[in-house]
Design an enzyme around this catalytic site. Structure first.
Site, PDB file in Angstrom:
ATOM      1  N   GLU A 178     -16.975  -1.502  17.290  1.00 38.46           N
ATOM      2  CA  GLU A 178     -16.870  -0.554  16.187  1.00 38.46           C
ATOM      3  C   GLU A 178     -17.034  -1.224  14.822  1.00 38.46           C
ATOM      4  O   GLU A 178     -17.528  -0.598  13.873  1.00 38.46           O
ATOM      5  CB  GLU A 178     -15.507   0.156  16.242  1.00 38.46           C
ATOM      6  CG  GLU A 178     -15.278   0.992  17.481  1.00 38.46           C
ATOM      7  CD  GLU A 178     -16.077   2.277  17.498  1.00 38.46           C
ATOM      8  OE1 GLU A 178     -16.339   2.821  16.410  1.00 38.46           O
ATOM      9  OE2 GLU A 178     -16.456   2.729  18.595  1.00 38.46           O
ATOM     10  N   ASP A 218     -24.115   9.324  12.052  1.00 41.18           N
ATOM     11  CA  ASP A 218     -24.122   9.812  13.436  1.00 41.18           C
ATOM     12  C   ASP A 218     -23.808  11.302  13.533  1.00 41.18           C
ATOM     13  O   ASP A 218     -23.585  11.822  14.623  1.00 41.18           O
ATOM     14  CB  ASP A 218     -23.136   9.021  14.292  1.00 41.18           C
ATOM     15  CG  ASP A 218     -21.691   9.182  13.835  1.00 41.18           C
ATOM     16  OD1 ASP A 218     -21.462   9.791  12.774  1.00 41.18           O
ATOM     17  OD2 ASP A 218     -20.789   8.702  14.539  1.00 41.18           O
ATOM     18  N   THR A 228     -16.591   7.956   9.114  1.00 35.46           N
ATOM     19  CA  THR A 228     -15.907   7.257  10.202  1.00 35.46           C
ATOM     20  C   THR A 228     -14.984   6.229   9.565  1.00 35.46           C
ATOM     21  O   THR A 228     -15.401   5.493   8.671  1.00 35.46           O
ATOM     22  CB  THR A 228     -16.914   6.556  11.131  1.00 35.46           C
ATOM     23  OG1 THR A 228     -17.730   7.547  11.760  1.00 35.46           O
ATOM     24  CG2 THR A 228     -16.205   5.743  12.194  1.00 35.46           C
TER      25      THR A 228
END
Length: 285
Positions: free
Chosen positions: A70, A88, A93
Site C-alpha cells: 500500500e 482508482d 485513499t
C-alpha cells in the site's frame, strides 16, 4: 468496500441445550473422576497453543507486508497521515489501511473519531464525506482536507481510531473466517490482504465472492481439504478478481509475495521473509 460487513451475534441458549440433553450426558459432581497423573497434567499445561495472525508479533508482520504494497514501506506506523487520490475511482485513499472517501470506511473512521473527540479538525468534513460516499468526488473536501488529515494524524486518538476501524472492518473478520476455515497464520493473512483490497461486500470481486469462487475448485481444511491446495485456489480466485479492475491488475502482491510464502511451505508466516511487490524488494529478518 461499498457494502461493509455488519457484526452478527449468535445467541447461545444454554438452558435449552441442557434441558434437551439426556441426563446421562452429564457427570454428577459427586461421582469420582479419574485421577490425572502429574505427567498428564504437565502435558496439558505444556501443550502448545496454535498461534493466529492476531498474535501481536504476527499482526505486526501482517501490517508490514500490507504496508509494503500500500505504501512501498515496511514502516506502517508512519502511514497514519498518508493521504492521496491514487486514481482508482475511490476518491482519497488514506491512513494505515487505505481508508477511502468513496467507499464509506473513511466516513466511518471520521465518525468514530468525532464521537471520541468532538470538535476535531476533521469533523467539519462529515457532511461532505457523506455526500461523496460511493464516488470519486472531492466536493466539499478540497482544498484543505488533505492538510487537515495530516494534522489529525498527530493526535493519538485519531491513530487509535484508525487501529480500531482497521480491526473491526478488516482484520478481525479475516482472522475469524480464517480460523473457521481451518487455515493457519499465512492463510489468515491471505484473507486479510484480500479484504483490505476488495472489501467484504456482495459484488463479484469482494472477499466473500473470491472465497466462493475458490470453493468451486478446492475445500478448506476445516471441511477436510488440504491447506496448501485450498490457499492456492483462493489465490487463483484473488488474481482473477484483481484483473477485473485496471487499478488492481498488477498482481505482484500475490505472485511475488503471498504465493512465494505458500510455495515455500511457510504456513505459519515465520521469519525471515523475503518478497517483492510492484518491483520493490522487502525483507523481514
Amino acid at each position: 468496500m461499498l457494502n461493509r460487513p455488519k457484526k452478527q451475534l449468535t445467541a447461545v441458549l444454554l438452558g435449552l441445550a441442557v434441558a434437551a440433553a439426556p441426563a446421562t450426558a452429564f457427570a454428577s459432581p459427586f461421582q469420582p473422576q479419574p485421577a490425572i497423573s502429574g505427567t498428564q497434567y504437565q502435558d496439558r499445561v505444556d501443550a502448545p497453543r496454535a498461534v493466529g495472525l492476531d498474535d501481536p508479533a504476527k499482526k505486526d508482520i501482517a501490517m508490514q507486508i500490507v504496508s509494503s504494497a500500500e505504501n512501498s514501506s515496511l514502516d506502517w506506523k508512519a502511514q497514519y497521515g498518508y493521504i492521496e487520490d491514487i486514481g482508482d475511482g475511490r476518491g482519497y485513499t488514506a491512513g494505515i489501511i487505505g481508508f477511502c472517501s468513496g467507499t464509506g470506511d473513511m466516513l466511518d473512521l471520521v465518525e468514530l473519531y468525532s464521537q471520541r473527540e468532538p470538535g476535531n479538525v476533521l469533523e467539519k468534513y462529515l457532511p461532505a464525506l457523506r455526500e461523496v460516499d460511493g464516488s470519486d468526488s472531492h466536493d466539499g473536501l478540497d482544498p484543505n482536507f488533505t492538510g487537515d488529515w495530516e494534522s489529525a494524524a498527530n493526535d493519538n486518538a485519531f491513530k487509535t481510531a484508525q487501529n480500531d476501524e482497521r480491526d473491526r472492518v478488516y482484520f478481525d473478520p479475516s482472522v475469524n473466517q480464517g480460523k473457521s476455515d481451518g487455515v493457519g497464520v499465512l492463510g489468515q493473512f491471505i484473507y486479510y490482504d484480500a479484504i483490505v483490497m476488495h472489501g467484504d461486500g456482495g459484488d463479484p470481486t469482494s472477499f466473500r465472492s473470491i472465497r466462493n469462487r475458490a470453493l468451486n475448485e478446492a475445500t478448506p481444511p476445516a471441511q477436510g481439504g488440504d491447506e496448501t491446495a485450498w490457499l492456492n485456489a483462493f489465490l487463483d480466485a484473488r488474481v482473477w478478481a484483481m484483473k477485473q479492475e485496471e487499478a488492481h491488475s498488477d498482481t505482484s502482491r500475490v505472485d511475488t509475495a503471498q504465493r512465494v510464502f505458500l510455495n515455500n511451505g511457510n504456513l505459519n508466516l515465520d521469519t525471515p521473509l523475503d518478497w517483492q511487490v510492484y518491483g520493490d524488494n522487502f525483507h523481514i529478518g
